[in-house]
Design an enzyme around this catalytic site. Structure first.
Site, PDB file in Angstrom:
ATOM      1  N   GLY A   1      23.890 -63.068 -10.201  1.00  0.00           N
ATOM      2  CA  GLY A   1      22.437 -63.230 -10.260  1.00  0.00           C
ATOM      3  C   GLY A   1      21.759 -62.861  -8.950  1.00  0.00           C
ATOM      4  N   CYS A   2      22.348 -63.286  -7.852  1.00  0.00           N
ATOM      5  CA  CYS A   2      21.754 -63.012  -6.543  1.00  0.00           C
ATOM      6  C   CYS A   2      21.831 -61.530  -6.204  1.00  0.00           C
ATOM      7  CB  CYS A   2      22.428 -63.855  -5.462  1.00  0.00           C
ATOM      8  SG  CYS A   2      22.146 -65.627  -5.727  1.00  0.00           S
ATOM      9  N   THR A   3      22.890 -60.867  -6.639  1.00  0.00           N
ATOM     10  CA  THR A   3      23.006 -59.425  -6.433  1.00  0.00           C
ATOM     11  C   THR A   3      21.937 -58.701  -7.235  1.00  0.00           C
ATOM     12  OG1 THR A   3      25.362 -59.589  -5.961  1.00  0.00           O
ATOM     13  CG2 THR A   3      24.546 -57.431  -6.675  1.00  0.00           C
TER      14      THR A   3
ATOM     15  N   ALA B   1      18.535 -59.269  -5.496  1.00  0.00           N
ATOM     16  CA  ALA B   1      18.436 -58.528  -4.240  1.00  0.00           C
ATOM     17  C   ALA B   1      18.267 -57.032  -4.505  1.00  0.00           C
ATOM     18  CB  ALA B   1      19.666 -58.791  -3.378  1.00  0.00           C
TER      19      ALA B   1
END
Length: 157
Positions: free
Chosen positions: A48-50, A53
């Site tokens: 999710g964070c990738t 970003a």
């Protein structure tokens, strides 16, 4: 959810100085006179964070064209942030807040519900800070996927 501290539109943005992926100190004051999106995410190199970003990376030109900078903050150490930045070709600052002081000041750390359980952790949150250092937009519990597109719509960018 819980009564985690939340920032309101118009409030002064909590000041911070944190190390970036290369160990250089970056302060909110460095962005005075420009708008800046400060977003908080749980962990570098997670799916999710990738996605989030990379969405910011892919929309950076349009945001920059609208006079908006982007800064990401997580509890990760600078070395992990550098690996994440290099792996994903990220071109905006990723800042390290391992003691979670800045996360807490922004209301982006505390109780949250995950998979039906109440846990303590990073609350995925995004803030637009105006040229005078005030909160212009505060969004808590945002989704990793589609968030940047929604943010651009909200900001007419």
């Amino acid at each position: 959810m819980t009564d985690n501290h939340r920032l309101e539109v118009g409030a002064p943005a909590p000041a911070f100085t944190l190390p970036d992926a290369d160990g250089n100190e970056v302060s909110l004051a460095d962005y005075r006179g420009r708008k800046v999106i400060v977003y908080f995410y749980p962990a570098a190199s997670t799916p999710g964070c990738t996605k989030q970003a990379c969405d910011f990376r892919d929309n950076l030109a349009e945001l920059d064209g609208a006079g908006i900078d982007v800064v990401g903050i997580s509890p990760d150490k600078p070395a992990k942030l550098a690996k994440f930045r290099d792996a994903e070709g990220l071109t905006f600052p990723l800042l390290s807040d391992p003691d979670r002081a800045v996360l807490t000041a922004y209301g982006a750390y505390g109780e949250k519900t995950m998979y039906g359980k109440t846990v303590h952790g990073v609350i995925r949150s995004t803030f637009l800070i105006d040229e005078q250092g005030r909160i212009a937009l505060a969004q808590y519990n945002v989704r990793a996927t589609g968030h940047v597109a929604k943010l651009r719509r909200d900001l007419s960018v």
